[in-house]
Design an enzyme around this catalytic site. Structure first.
Site, PDB file in Angstrom:
ATOM      1  N   ARG A  56       0.860  -1.195   0.000  1.00 48.41           N
ATOM      2  CA  ARG A  56       0.000   0.000   0.000  1.00 48.41           C
ATOM      3  C   ARG A  56       0.892   1.239   0.000  1.00 48.41           C
ATOM      4  O   ARG A  56       0.592   2.234  -0.643  1.00 48.41           O
ATOM      5  CB  ARG A  56      -0.942   0.022   1.209  1.00 48.41           C
ATOM      6  CG  ARG A  56      -1.689   1.343   1.299  1.00 48.41           C
ATOM      7  CD  ARG A  56      -2.852   1.424   2.277  1.00 48.41           C
ATOM      8  NE  ARG A  56      -2.843   0.492   3.368  1.00 48.41           N
ATOM      9  CZ  ARG A  56      -2.060   0.574   4.452  1.00 48.41           C
ATOM     10  NH1 ARG A  56      -1.230   1.582   4.604  1.00 48.41           N
ATOM     11  NH2 ARG A  56      -2.107  -0.350   5.399  1.00 48.41           N
ATOM     12  N   TYR A 108     -17.046  17.075 -14.043  1.00 46.85           N
ATOM     13  CA  TYR A 108     -17.500  15.704 -14.253  1.00 46.85           C
ATOM     14  C   TYR A 108     -18.612  15.372 -13.247  1.00 46.85           C
ATOM     15  O   TYR A 108     -18.491  15.716 -12.064  1.00 46.85           O
ATOM     16  CB  TYR A 108     -16.290  14.779 -14.079  1.00 46.85           C
ATOM     17  CG  TYR A 108     -16.601  13.318 -14.106  1.00 46.85           C
ATOM     18  CD1 TYR A 108     -16.989  12.699 -15.296  1.00 46.85           C
ATOM     19  CD2 TYR A 108     -16.515  12.544 -12.954  1.00 46.85           C
ATOM     20  CE1 TYR A 108     -17.273  11.346 -15.320  1.00 46.85           C
ATOM     21  CE2 TYR A 108     -16.793  11.186 -12.978  1.00 46.85           C
ATOM     22  CZ  TYR A 108     -17.176  10.590 -14.159  1.00 46.85           C
ATOM     23  OH  TYR A 108     -17.446   9.259 -14.187  1.00 46.85           O
ATOM     24  N   ASP A 180      -8.384  19.534 -12.944  1.00 48.94           N
ATOM     25  CA  ASP A 180      -8.629  18.228 -13.573  1.00 48.94           C
ATOM     26  C   ASP A 180      -8.237  18.354 -15.046  1.00 48.94           C
ATOM     27  O   ASP A 180      -8.899  19.036 -15.820  1.00 48.94           O
ATOM     28  CB  ASP A 180     -10.113  17.872 -13.412  1.00 48.94           C
ATOM     29  CG  ASP A 180     -10.464  16.504 -13.996  1.00 48.94           C
ATOM     30  OD1 ASP A 180      -9.738  16.022 -14.888  1.00 48.94           O
ATOM     31  OD2 ASP A 180     -11.488  15.930 -13.569  1.00 48.94           O
ATOM     32  N   LYS A 205      -8.927   7.385 -18.748  1.00 45.88           N
ATOM     33  CA  LYS A 205      -9.259   7.999 -20.042  1.00 45.88           C
ATOM     34  C   LYS A 205      -8.017   8.055 -20.940  1.00 45.88           C
ATOM     35  O   LYS A 205      -7.455   7.032 -21.256  1.00 45.88           O
ATOM     36  CB  LYS A 205      -9.883   9.381 -19.789  1.00 45.88           C
ATOM     37  CG  LYS A 205     -10.898   9.399 -18.637  1.00 45.88           C
ATOM     38  CD  LYS A 205     -12.159   8.604 -18.927  1.00 45.88           C
ATOM     39  CE  LYS A 205     -13.050   8.406 -17.701  1.00 45.88           C
ATOM     40  NZ  LYS A 205     -13.452   9.593 -16.992  1.00 45.88           N
TER      41      LYS A 205
END
Ligand SMILES: *Cc1c(COP(=O)(O)O)cnc(C)c1O
Length: 390
Positions: A56, A108, A180, A205
Site C-alpha cells: 500500500r 464531471y 482536472d 481515459k
C-alpha cells in the site's frame, strides 16, 4: 508518492512518455517495467530492507507510473490512485470540516456527486460557479475558502477556465488551485506551468487510452504539498494494483502519438459537423466559433477528440446515439476506439436537472469521444446515423 529525477525533466515530451520513471531491472535487465505483483517484501533483518515494506505504501510498478505521469505534467511528485474519483477524494481529504471550496459548475458528474453527496456531509462547503469567467471565482471567495477546483475543457460542454487567471486568484488568496486535466492531457495543456498546485487525472481515459483499466493520478510540484498528499495516499489507501499501473504505463508510452491522431480526427469531424443541417451546434474549442477559441489557442497546444453536439430534439439525439456502428454507445472516453454518449442520462445523470439546463447540458446533447480510427470511416458512420435519426 514518487519523486521525478532531474534527468527525466530535461527531456522532451515524447521521450519522457517512453522513458521517464523507468528503472533498470537488476535481475534480468527487463526493458519494460515488471509487474511487481506482491503485497510485501522480505526484510534482511529487523529494520534492514530495500525501502519497500508493504505494497500500500510503496510498489515499484506504481512508482514508475507515478514518476512517468508526473514528468509528463512537468511536476516533481506523482501519486497513483485506484480511480479518478479516489484521486479527488484524496485532494479533498487535505481539507478540514468548515473549509470552503470554489468549483466550476460544469465538472464531471461524479466529481460533483462526491462533493455534494459525500464531502458536504463531512462539513466542507462548496460554491459552484461558471468558471468561464474568473471574476465569478473571485466573487465567491470567503476567508474560509481553501481550494479552487477547475476542470478545463469541461465535460461535456467544452467550456474553458482561464488557468493563468484562476491561478493568480488562488495565489492572491493563498488557497490551493486544483485542475482536472483529464480531457486535455499534458500533451496539450500543462496546468502546473500556468499556476496550478495540483493536477488531477482519471488515468482511465486518455493517459491509459485503451479502455482496459480504471485509475487516477495526482501530480504536484511543491515538496510540502507532496508530503501531505503522500500521507493521505498511504493513510486512506485507495491505491491501484500493480497490473493496472502497468497497463496505464503501457498507455502513456504512446500518449503523444495517440493525442496527435485524436486531435487530427477531432478537428476534421468538428468542422464536418458544423456543416451538417441536422446539427444545431458543435461544442469544440478548436473551432473559431467556440466563444473561448482565443483562450484555447493560448493555453492549449491542441484540442483533442472530445466533441459535444446539440441535435435540437431528444428523439433525434437518442436515435443518433443508437444508430452509430463504429462509435460504440458507452460511458467513458479517451480510448483508441470511438465512443458516443448521452450525458443527460449517462455520465451526468447525477447532476440536478435545473443545473444541467443552466449550463446548456440539454437532453438533446450528444457527446463524442473521437478515437484514432481512419477519419473517413468515422465521418461515414456519423453521416449514416444522422441520416437515420429523423
Ligand atoms: C472519468 C472522469 C473522472 C473520474 O474518473 P474515474 O477514473 O472514473 O473515477 C474525473 N474527471 C473527468 C474529467 C473524467 O472524465
Amino acid at each position: 508518492m514518487t519523486r521525478v529525477p532531474d534527468s527525466d525533466l530535461k527531456r522532451r515530451f515524447g521521450t519522457r512518455a517512453v522513458h521517464a520513471g523507468h528503472i533498470a531491472d537488476p535481475l534480468a535487465g527487463a526493458v519494460m517495467t515488471p509487474i511487481y505483483q506482491t503485497s510485501t517484501y522480505i526484510q534482511e533483518g529487523l529494520g534492514r530492507h530495500k525501502g519497500y515494506e508493504y505494497a500500500r505504501t510503496r510498489n515499484p510498478t506504481r512508482e514508475v507510473l507515478e514518476a512517468n505521469v508526473a514528468a509528463l505534467e512537468g511536476g516533481r511528485h506523482g501519486f497513483a490512485f485506484a480511480s479518478g474519483l479516489a484521486a479527488l477524494d484524496a485532494v479533498l481529504t487535505l481539507l478540514s470540516a468548515g473549509d470552503h471550496v470554489v468549483s466550476g459548475e460544469n465538472v464531471y458528474g461524479g466529481s460533483h456527486r462526491q462533493m455534494t453527496h459525500v464531502w458536504a456531509r463531512h462539513g466542507l462547503t462548496f460554491s459552484f460557479v461558471d468558471a468561464t469567467d474568473s471574476a465569478n471565482i473571485a466573487g465567491v471567495l470567503t476567508p474560509r475558502t481553501k481550494m479552487i477546483y477547475a476542470e478545463t475543457p469541461t465535460n461535456p460542454m467544452m467550456q474553458l477556465c482561464d488557468l493563468a487567471a484562476a491561478g493568480e486568484i488562488a495565489r492572491g488568496a493563498g488557497v490551493l488551485f486544483v485542475v482536472d486535466n483529464t480531457f486535455a492531457t499534458p500533451y496539450f495543456q500543462r496546468p502546473l506551468e500556468l499556476g496550478a498546485d495540483i493536477v488531477l487525472h482519471s488515468t482511465t481515459k486518455y493517459l491509459n487510452g485503451h479502455s482496459d483499466m480504471v485509475g487516477g493520478m495526482l501530480v504536484a510540484n511543491r515538496d510540502d504539498l507532496a508530503e501531505r498528499i503522500g500521507f493521505v495516499q498511504n493513510a486512506v489507501g485507495a491505491v491501484p494494483g500493480p497490473f493496472d499501473c502497468w497497463l496505464a504505463l503501457r498507455g502513456t508510452k504512446t500518449l503523444a502519438l495517440r493525442m496527435r491522431q485524436h486531435d487530427a480526427n477531432g478537428r476534421r469531424i468538428a468542422e464536418w459537423l458544423t456543416q451538417h443541417p441536422k446539427v444545431k451546434r458543435v461544442y469544440y474549442p478548436g473551432l473559431p466559433s467556440h466563444p473561448q477559441h482565443d483562450l484555447a489557442c493560448r493555453q492549449m497546444k491542441g484540442f483533442g477528440g472530445m466533441i459535444s453536439i446539440e441535435l435540437g430534439s431528444v428523439e433525434r439525439a437518442k436515435k443518433f446515439a443508437e444508430r452509430t456502428r463504429i462509435f460504440a454507445l458507452a460511458e467513458s472516453l479517451g480510448g483508441v476506439e470511438s465512443l458516443i454518449g448521452h450525458p443527460a442520462s449517462m455520465t451526468h445523470a447525477s447532476v440536478p436537472a435545473d443545473m444541467r439546463r443552466g449550463m446548456g447540458l440539454t437532453d438533446s446533447l450528444v457527446r463524442l469521444s473521437v478515437g484514432i480510427e481512419e477519419v473517413e470511416d468515422l465521418i461515414a458512420d456519423l453521416e449514416q446515423a444522422l441520416d437515420g435519426a429523423g
